[in-house]
Design an enzyme around this catalytic site. Structure first.
Site, PDB file in Angstrom:
ATOM      1  N   LYS A 139       7.328  13.461   4.308  1.00 50.02           N
ATOM      2  CA  LYS A 139       7.151  14.370   5.452  1.00 50.02           C
ATOM      3  C   LYS A 139       8.402  15.244   5.649  1.00 50.02           C
ATOM      4  O   LYS A 139       9.371  15.111   4.917  1.00 50.02           O
ATOM      5  CB  LYS A 139       6.817  13.553   6.692  1.00 50.02           C
ATOM      6  CG  LYS A 139       5.446  12.836   6.571  1.00 50.02           C
ATOM      7  CD  LYS A 139       4.290  13.759   6.846  1.00 50.02           C
ATOM      8  CE  LYS A 139       2.895  13.350   6.475  1.00 50.02           C
ATOM      9  NZ  LYS A 139       2.408  12.027   6.681  1.00 50.02           N
TER      10      LYS A 139
HETATM   11  C1  LIG Z   1       1.292  11.113   7.162  1.00 49.51           C
HETATM   12  C2  LIG Z   1       0.216  11.284   8.144  1.00 49.51           C
HETATM   13  C3  LIG Z   1      -0.097  10.337   9.140  1.00 49.51           C
HETATM   14  C4  LIG Z   1       0.443   8.939   9.184  1.00 49.51           C
HETATM   15  O1  LIG Z   1       1.734   8.749   8.967  1.00 49.51           O
HETATM   16  P1  LIG Z   1       2.296   7.489   8.143  1.00 49.51           P
HETATM   17  O2  LIG Z   1       3.749   7.541   8.573  1.00 49.51           O
HETATM   18  O3  LIG Z   1       2.091   7.784   6.711  1.00 49.51           O
HETATM   19  O4  LIG Z   1       1.618   6.277   8.633  1.00 49.51           O
HETATM   20  C5  LIG Z   1      -1.043  10.660  10.079  1.00 49.51           C
HETATM   21  N1  LIG Z   1      -1.694  11.833  10.059  1.00 49.51           N
HETATM   22  C6  LIG Z   1      -1.458  12.759   9.115  1.00 49.51           C
HETATM   23  C7  LIG Z   1      -2.209  14.039   9.153  1.00 49.51           C
HETATM   24  C8  LIG Z   1      -0.512  12.507   8.108  1.00 49.51           C
HETATM   25  O5  LIG Z   1      -0.308  13.402   7.139  1.00 49.51           O
END
Ligand SMILES: *Cc1c(COP(=O)(O)O)cnc(C)c1O
Length: 408
Positions: free
Chosen positions: A219
């Site tokens: 991210k």
């Molecule tokens: C990455 C993501 C999540 C969840 O995050 P994690 O930290 O991977 O559990 C939720 N919604 C979207 C759209 C994402 O891309």
């Protein structure tokens, strides 16, 4: 150097490189060590010595749970986001979404409107509370929740709406909040893609009742794995602080003073969803690197893609104000049934791509295609995610662009 014409090497994306491709890759310095091909990744963690040093310091202190490092990360996130919010960090973004919904009293028997075109984490977080995710259409031009479609899916059980900032764009977020107000629905933002983005000059998270971020490995910033809930509402913050530590009342305060609660009460369902200080240490370094390094790089790469590809008749970009939007991923639409051809051409050249996302209403747990969402399904056949991460250079983007142009 491995440039022999007869050489074929299997690589992690699946498939083989032949000699000609190997030579092209060699010219581009994609060989890291002899026999190892470093193909161009679609997404990637960008961490270095600063993160390693920060983790080492936590390990030397010998306190690994949720403690002063997590508290510091939460304060720094709140200061960065602005608007006098409070932040609670969790072990994943998915956990953040689940706890946010739970703190808004969403649970068994309730329905939550959300776009089908999202990471399955959005759906799993909703169903983890006992509520039912109701898959909605997205707008073709933005890939974001279509409110007209969402309105048609409102029932007596509908309690909340969860917009997803797909590819870090928010579209008309004011309209989502108006919709929530009109229909008396809680709004919980899945801002997993949108860390560091602004909407009408205000940072995402700074003006909403509750927004959730993800800090998983790829991210906009990472803490290894991790997530955060941001809110102005002290009651929501309190409930989430308790719920992430097994529902033990005020345990967060104790742990931030390196103490434990021995005599306590529990009033609601809780989970082991806290962030560890090891993760927080990584996150704090990444937060410091975001403005000077990651933001400008992601924005520049996204702009370069748009400049070079948007004139092609078979390529479409989702509308987004790049700059205010700091893209976590770079999806494009490839029209006229040519997506898979382009994808293969990129793969043949050692360039990994992605498809964000398989629509959730097609998954067995969420209906297995019982409802049909024609716009979402068509987009699913067109979307292709091109490489985008801060380790990519302008030259890399040119390489991708050349292959896409050749394939079309
Ligand atoms: C990455 C993501 C999540 C969840 O995050 P994690 O930290 O991977 O559990 C939720 N919604 C979207 C759209 C994402 O891309």
């Amino acid at each position: 150097m491995l440039t022999g014409r007869r050489l074929r090497i299997r690589f992690s994306g699946g498939g083989f490189y032949n000699g000609a491709v190997l030579e092209r890759l060699a010219r581009r310095n994609y060989f890291r060590d002899e026999g190892q091909i470093d193909h161009m990744r679609v997404s990637k963690s960008v961490i270095g010595e600063l993160e390693q040093e920060a983790v080492r310091q936590v390990l030397e202190r010998g306190f690994l749970g949720t403690g002063t490092e997590t508290q510091a990360f939460e304060r720094e996130l709140a200061a960065y986001i602005g608007g006098e919010v409070q932040v609670v960090c969790t072990n994943t973004g998915t956990a953040a979404l689940q706890l946010a919904l739970q703190a808004c009293d969403i649970g068994a028997g309730d329905e939550v409107l959300t776009p089908s075109l999202t990471f399955v984490a959005t759906f799993q977080a909703i169903s983890a509370t006992g509520a039912t995710p109701v898959a909605c259409e997205v707008q073709e031009s933005t890939g974001l929740l279509d409110l007209e479609d969402a309105q048609r899916r409102i029932t007596a059980r509908t309690k909340a709406i969860m917009p997803v900032h797909y590819a870090s764009a928010m579209g008309d977020l004011d309209a989502v909040y108006d919709f929530g107000e009109t229909h008396a629905l809680r709004v919980v933002e899945d801002a997993a893609h949108a860390f560091g983005c602004t909407y009408k000059e205000r940072r995402i998270g700074s003006f909403s009742e509750v927004s959730c971020f993800s800090f998983d490995g790829i991210k906009n910033i990472t803490s290894g794995e991790g997530g955060a809930i941001v809110s102005h509402n002290p009651e929501i913050i309190r409930r989430i602080q308790d719920a992430r530590l097994l529902g033990v009342e005020k345990d967060t305060e104790k742990r931030y003073q390196r103490q434990r609660s021995w005599d306590f009460d529990v009033i609601e369902q809780g989970w082991r969803y806290h962030m560890s200080d090891i993760m927080a240490a990584i996150g704090r370094v990444q937060l410091r690197r975001f403005e000077p390094e990651f933001r400008p790089r992601r924005v520049a790469l996204a702009r370069a893609y748009r400049e070079s590809l948007s004139s092609l008749p078979d390529v479409r970009f989702f509308e987004a104000e790049i700059g205010a939007v700091v893209p976590h991923i770079q999806p494009v639409r490839i029209l006229e049934g040519k997506r898979d051809r382009v994808r293969q051409a990129l793969l043949d050249d050692g360039i990994e791509t992605g498809i964000h996302y398989k629509p959730n209403h097609l998954l067995s747990k969420y209906g297995g295609g019982k409802v049909s969402l024609p716009v979402t399904e068509r987009l699913y056949s067109e979307i292709l995610t091109l490489p985008l991460h801060p380790d990519l250079s302008g030259e890399d983007v040119e390489t991708v662009v050349d292959v896409v142009k050749r394939a079309l």
